[in-house]
Scaffold this motif. Structure first.
Motif, PDB file in Angstrom:
ATOM      1  N   ARG A 237      -0.733  -6.428  -6.229  1.00 29.35           N
ATOM      2  CA  ARG A 237      -0.825  -5.332  -7.190  1.00 29.35           C
ATOM      3  C   ARG A 237      -1.984  -5.546  -8.174  1.00 29.35           C
ATOM      4  NH1 ARG A 237       3.568  -1.944  -8.066  1.00 29.35           N
ATOM      5  NH2 ARG A 237       3.156  -1.938 -10.293  1.00 29.35           N
ATOM      6  N   GLU A 238      -2.262  -6.795  -8.500  1.00 34.68           N
ATOM      7  CA  GLU A 238      -3.414  -7.063  -9.368  1.00 34.68           C
ATOM      8  C   GLU A 238      -4.713  -6.651  -8.689  1.00 34.68           C
ATOM      9  OE1 GLU A 238      -5.490 -10.792 -11.814  1.00 34.68           O
ATOM     10  OE2 GLU A 238      -3.805 -11.144 -10.432  1.00 34.68           O
ATOM     11  N   CYS A 240      -5.031  -4.326  -6.406  1.00 35.79           N
ATOM     12  CA  CYS A 240      -5.058  -2.856  -6.362  1.00 35.79           C
ATOM     13  C   CYS A 240      -5.398  -2.271  -7.727  1.00 35.79           C
ATOM     14  CB  CYS A 240      -3.705  -2.331  -5.884  1.00 35.79           C
ATOM     15  SG  CYS A 240      -3.288  -2.774  -4.182  1.00 35.79           S
ATOM     16  N   ALA A 241      -4.921  -2.901  -8.809  1.00 32.22           N
ATOM     17  CA  ALA A 241      -5.232  -2.403 -10.149  1.00 32.22           C
ATOM     18  C   ALA A 241      -6.714  -2.583 -10.468  1.00 32.22           C
ATOM     19  CB  ALA A 241      -4.369  -3.134 -11.179  1.00 32.22           C
ATOM     20  N   TYR A 242      -7.284  -3.724 -10.101  1.00 32.10           N
ATOM     21  CA  TYR A 242      -8.721  -3.923 -10.312  1.00 32.10           C
ATOM     22  C   TYR A 242      -9.537  -2.889  -9.532  1.00 32.10           C
ATOM     23  CZ  TYR A 242      -8.815  -8.352 -12.902  1.00 32.10           C
ATOM     24  OH  TYR A 242      -8.714  -9.314 -13.881  1.00 32.10           O
ATOM     25  N   ALA A 243      -9.120  -2.633  -8.296  1.00 32.69           N
ATOM     26  CA  ALA A 243      -9.889  -1.713  -7.453  1.00 32.69           C
ATOM     27  C   ALA A 243      -9.820  -0.281  -7.955  1.00 32.69           C
ATOM     28  CB  ALA A 243      -9.374  -1.790  -6.015  1.00 32.69           C
ATOM     29  N   SER A 244      -8.718   0.101  -8.604  1.00 32.09           N
ATOM     30  CA  SER A 244      -8.559   1.486  -9.074  1.00 32.09           C
ATOM     31  C   SER A 244      -9.152   1.721 -10.452  1.00 32.09           C
ATOM     32  CB  SER A 244      -7.071   1.858  -9.091  1.00 32.09           C
ATOM     33  OG  SER A 244      -6.347   1.013  -9.964  1.00 32.09           O
ATOM     34  N   LEU A 245      -9.509   0.642 -11.184  1.00 31.49           N
ATOM     35  CA  LEU A 245     -10.054   0.777 -12.538  1.00 31.49           C
ATOM     36  C   LEU A 245     -11.392   0.056 -12.633  1.00 31.49           C
ATOM     37  CD1 LEU A 245      -6.780   0.037 -14.555  1.00 31.49           C
ATOM     38  CD2 LEU A 245      -7.798   2.283 -14.137  1.00 31.49           C
ATOM     39  N   THR A 246     -12.395   0.580 -11.973  1.00 30.85           N
ATOM     40  CA  THR A 246     -13.687  -0.107 -11.910  1.00 30.85           C
ATOM     41  C   THR A 246     -14.810   0.675 -12.584  1.00 30.85           C
ATOM     42  OG1 THR A 246     -14.083   0.913  -9.752  1.00 30.85           O
ATOM     43  CG2 THR A 246     -13.107  -1.289  -9.767  1.00 30.85           C
ATOM     44  N   THR A 247     -14.471   1.737 -13.308  1.00 26.69           N
ATOM     45  CA  THR A 247     -15.520   2.600 -13.842  1.00 26.69           C
ATOM     46  C   THR A 247     -15.666   2.500 -15.355  1.00 26.69           C
ATOM     47  OG1 THR A 247     -13.949   4.446 -13.970  1.00 26.69           O
ATOM     48  CG2 THR A 247     -15.244   4.238 -11.955  1.00 26.69           C
ATOM     49  N   HIS A 248     -15.043   1.519 -15.989  1.00 25.06           N
ATOM     50  CA  HIS A 248     -15.147   1.387 -17.444  1.00 25.06           C
ATOM     51  C   HIS A 248     -15.881   0.095 -17.779  1.00 25.06           C
ATOM     52  CE1 HIS A 248     -14.022   1.440 -21.710  1.00 25.06           C
ATOM     53  NE2 HIS A 248     -13.704   2.710 -21.513  1.00 25.06           N
ATOM     54  N   GLY A 263      -3.320 -19.027   2.973  1.00 24.96           N
ATOM     55  CA  GLY A 263      -2.429 -18.149   2.223  1.00 24.96           C
ATOM     56  C   GLY A 263      -2.787 -17.971   0.766  1.00 24.96           C
ATOM     57  N   LYS A 264      -3.935 -18.487   0.324  1.00 23.56           N
ATOM     58  CA  LYS A 264      -4.342 -18.349  -1.070  1.00 23.56           C
ATOM     59  C   LYS A 264      -5.113 -17.043  -1.274  1.00 23.56           C
ATOM     60  CE  LYS A 264      -4.648 -23.322  -2.045  1.00 23.56           C
ATOM     61  NZ  LYS A 264      -5.528 -24.414  -2.506  1.00 23.56           N
ATOM     62  N   PHE A 265      -4.902 -16.440  -2.449  1.00 19.36           N
ATOM     63  CA  PHE A 265      -5.582 -15.198  -2.811  1.00 19.36           C
ATOM     64  C   PHE A 265      -6.887 -15.516  -3.531  1.00 19.36           C
ATOM     65  CE2 PHE A 265      -1.567 -13.586  -1.735  1.00 19.36           C
ATOM     66  CZ  PHE A 265      -1.647 -12.206  -1.605  1.00 19.36           C
ATOM     67  N   PHE A 266      -7.938 -14.741  -3.210  1.00 16.15           N
ATOM     68  CA  PHE A 266      -9.257 -14.915  -3.810  1.00 16.15           C
ATOM     69  C   PHE A 266      -9.701 -13.573  -4.386  1.00 16.15           C
ATOM     70  CE2 PHE A 266      -8.902 -18.537  -1.142  1.00 16.15           C
ATOM     71  CZ  PHE A 266      -9.782 -19.498  -1.603  1.00 16.15           C
ATOM     72  N   LEU A 267     -10.184 -13.579  -5.645  1.00 14.45           N
ATOM     73  CA  LEU A 267     -10.730 -12.395  -6.291  1.00 14.45           C
ATOM     74  C   LEU A 267     -12.142 -12.686  -6.756  1.00 14.45           C
ATOM     75  CD1 LEU A 267      -7.513 -11.802  -6.742  1.00 14.45           C
ATOM     76  CD2 LEU A 267      -8.338 -10.306  -8.540  1.00 14.45           C
ATOM     77  N   GLN A 268     -13.073 -11.858  -6.357  1.00  9.89           N
ATOM     78  CA  GLN A 268     -14.450 -11.968  -6.797  1.00  9.89           C
ATOM     79  C   GLN A 268     -14.658 -11.002  -7.955  1.00  9.89           C
ATOM     80  OE1 GLN A 268     -17.353 -11.021  -3.816  1.00  9.89           O
ATOM     81  NE2 GLN A 268     -19.098 -11.395  -5.173  1.00  9.89           N
ATOM     82  N   LEU A 269     -14.836 -11.556  -9.163  1.00  8.13           N
ATOM     83  CA  LEU A 269     -14.921 -10.762 -10.376  1.00  8.13           C
ATOM     84  C   LEU A 269     -16.256 -11.007 -11.084  1.00  8.13           C
ATOM     85  CD1 LEU A 269     -11.325 -11.477 -11.756  1.00  8.13           C
ATOM     86  CD2 LEU A 269     -12.071  -9.486 -10.449  1.00  8.13           C
ATOM     87  N   GLU A 270     -16.497 -10.193 -12.088  1.00  4.95           N
ATOM     88  CA  GLU A 270     -17.708 -10.326 -12.897  1.00  4.95           C
ATOM     89  C   GLU A 270     -17.638 -11.576 -13.780  1.00  4.95           C
ATOM     90  OE1 GLU A 270     -19.937  -7.807 -16.495  1.00  4.95           O
ATOM     91  OE2 GLU A 270     -18.011  -7.156 -15.652  1.00  4.95           O
ATOM     92  N   TYR A 271     -18.750 -12.247 -13.890  1.00  3.42           N
ATOM     93  CA  TYR A 271     -18.823 -13.438 -14.745  1.00  3.42           C
ATOM     94  C   TYR A 271     -19.287 -13.026 -16.137  1.00  3.42           C
ATOM     95  CZ  TYR A 271     -20.791 -17.620 -16.898  1.00  3.42           C
ATOM     96  OH  TYR A 271     -21.121 -18.623 -17.777  1.00  3.42           O
ATOM     97  N   CYS A 272     -18.496 -13.411 -17.157  1.00  2.00           N
ATOM     98  CA  CYS A 272     -18.823 -13.132 -18.560  1.00  2.00           C
ATOM     99  C   CYS A 272     -19.343 -14.413 -19.199  1.00  2.00           C
ATOM    100  CB  CYS A 272     -17.606 -12.608 -19.307  1.00  2.00           C
ATOM    101  SG  CYS A 272     -17.030 -11.003 -18.707  1.00  2.00           S
ATOM    102  N   ASN A 273     -20.552 -14.341 -19.732  1.00  2.00           N
ATOM    103  CA  ASN A 273     -21.224 -15.549 -20.233  1.00  2.00           C
ATOM    104  C   ASN A 273     -20.778 -15.967 -21.626  1.00  2.00           C
ATOM    105  OD1 ASN A 273     -22.317 -13.425 -21.622  1.00  2.00           O
ATOM    106  ND2 ASN A 273     -24.406 -13.684 -20.836  1.00  2.00           N
TER     107      ASN A 273
END
Length: 462
Positions: A237-238, A240-248, A263-273
């Motif tokens: 669900r996390e 799916c939530a990231y994928a549906s809210l990507t325009t802000h 069986g591990k989950f991987f998320l590729q996200l933006e890096y904040c410096n």
């Protein structure tokens, strides 16, 4: 010898073959015997598995056995009428069918229907029983025929229905394939590990560089395999939530997600410096510094803006706290405060809470769940945002339990002291309005963004 009419009345037959019967008792007994034998011995016939319509010859003579012959197969009698009426398989790929005890008219009617419709003979009860099994087998065949090329999940936050019932939920769950079929190998092949940015209760966040484009990304990896555990749906669900809210711009940007073979989950996200807001508060505690009102108003404005965007999309964050707010410095040294960790996102219209967030920043009504039908999930985010701003302005350490925890939620205006470097209007907004015990008296996210503009006008006039 003269014949006299029999005192026994002639029977009434439901068959169309029943003609005028004489009143003679011998004829009556013979017809009764023939009718009894017809009912006691059900016909048996053989049917080949071809799709052609076969001519059926029916013989109901009294001098011959009662059988139905198809393709001149050898007729056989049924010795035991109590046997099961199910279909039997033979070695010659010939199916044997046995009809129930029926009158000649009913048999003729059923056989005509079979010949016209090209179906197997089944009683109504057997048809009703087999209807559900056929549907079950069709769904199982569809699931078994799934390949990796046509495995697609349904995003629960993007699929909109004008009504939401248990039937809709069941249909959605049948269309969602198992996550075990979506394993791929990407991490070692596409990314190079740089350093560990942080960790939580269930996952690590690493700074990694993509081998192809050479850019830095934040890769969130679960500590253990989540397949088959109670956290599997939460992690999905996390994503799916990231994928549906990507325009802000005040939300952490989502790039992709996958599940490795372990069986591990991987998320590729933006890096904040700029790190997290919690790290900034820790530095201020050590140096005895506090954030001024201008910075707090900037945080309030940006986060209320992104919460307005989420609430308009019928989603509530439910885990707002300093560690889930990231700082990102632009080229002009402007700071963007970005919200992250969407693992506790829930739909506002459903009034359901699957997983609670951090109890230090949640209001009392969402933790007690006394009246779940009247939960205002959007107002819960406002309460958490108010406490977050208070911690940013005072470096206060929020308790997890005990009397102090209860006093903050029951009598916060009298228990907590005000933020000394901020104005009276700003303190009233945070403590008395946003952290009010009554969720109905809390302002919405859109109203908070408008209040910030009013405060600017107030300071200019002064």
């Amino acid at each position: 010898m003269p014949s006299y009419p029999s005192p026994i009345p002639a029977p009434i037959y439901d068959s169309d073959e029943s003609s005028q019967h004489s009143n003679d008792s011998s004829n009556y007994l013979s017809s009764t015997f023939n009718q009894y034998t017809r009912l006691s011995y059900s016909p048996k016939f053989n049917l080949n598995t071809t799709n052609q319509i076969l001519p059926i010859s029916i013989n109901f003579d009294d001098n011959e056995d009662n059988f139905i012959n198809i393709n001149t197969t050898t007729p056989t009698k049924i010795l035991n009428s109590k046997k099961s009426k199910k279909r039997k398989h033979t070695n010659n790929n010939v199916y044997e069918y046995q009809t129930p005890n029926q009158s000649p008219y009913t048999r003729r009617k059923n056989l005509d229907y079979v010949q016209q419709q090209q179906i197997t003979i089944q009683t109504p009860k057997t048809q009703r029983r087999s209807h559900y099994k056929q549907n079950q087998s069709s769904t199982n065949n569809n699931n078994s025929s799934l390949t990796f090329s046509n495995l697609i999940n349904i995003n629960p936050f993007k699929t909109k229905h004008h009504y939401y019932t248990r039937l809709v939920a069941k249909k959605q769950s049948l269309l969602i394939p198992s996550l075990k079929n979506l394993f791929i190998q990407r991490y070692e092949q596409e990314f190079h590990y740089e350093l560990c940015l942080g960790y939580g209760e269930y996952s690590y966040v690493y700074l990694c560089k993509n081998r192809l484009d050479g850019l830095n990304y934040a890769i969130k990896i679960s500590k253990n395999s989540l397949i088959g555990t109670c956290y599997e749906q939460q992690a999905w669900r996390e994503i799916c939530a990231y994928a549906s809210l990507t325009t802000h711009e005040n939300l952490i940007r989502y790039y992709s997600a996958w599940i490795e073979n372990d069986g591990k989950f991987f998320l590729q996200l933006e890096y904040c410096n700029g790190g997290s807001l919690d790290e900034l508060i820790e530095k201020n505690r050590l140096n005895n510094k506090y954030l001024n009102e201008d910075i707090l108003q900037d945080i309030l404005h940006q986060l209320s803006d992104v919460l307005t965007f989420m609430h308009n999309n019928d989603l509530a964050h439910l885990d707002i706290k300093p560690s889930n707010i990231m700082l990102c410095y632009n080229i002009n040294n402007e700071i963007l405060y970005k919200l992250t960790d969407l693992g506790h996102v829930n739909q506002i219209s459903l009034c359901q809470i699957d997983n609670d967030g951090d109890c230090r920043y949640l209001p009392l009504e969402i933790l007690q769940k006394s009246n779940i039908n009247n939960l205002y999930l959007d107002k819960c985010d406002i309460y958490s945002l108010g406490l977050t701003l208070y911690v940013c302005g005072t470096n206060y350490i929020m308790p997890k339990q005990g009397n102090e925890w209860q006093q903050i939620r029951l009598n916060i205006s009298n228990y907590l002291y005000t933020i000394t470097q901020c104005s009276k209007q700003f303190n009233e907004l945070i403590i008395e309005r946003m952290c009010n015990i009554d969720p109905k008296r809390r302002p919405s996210a859109y109203e908070v963004s408008l209040i910030k503009k009013k405060l600017k006008i107030y300071f200019v006039c002064c």
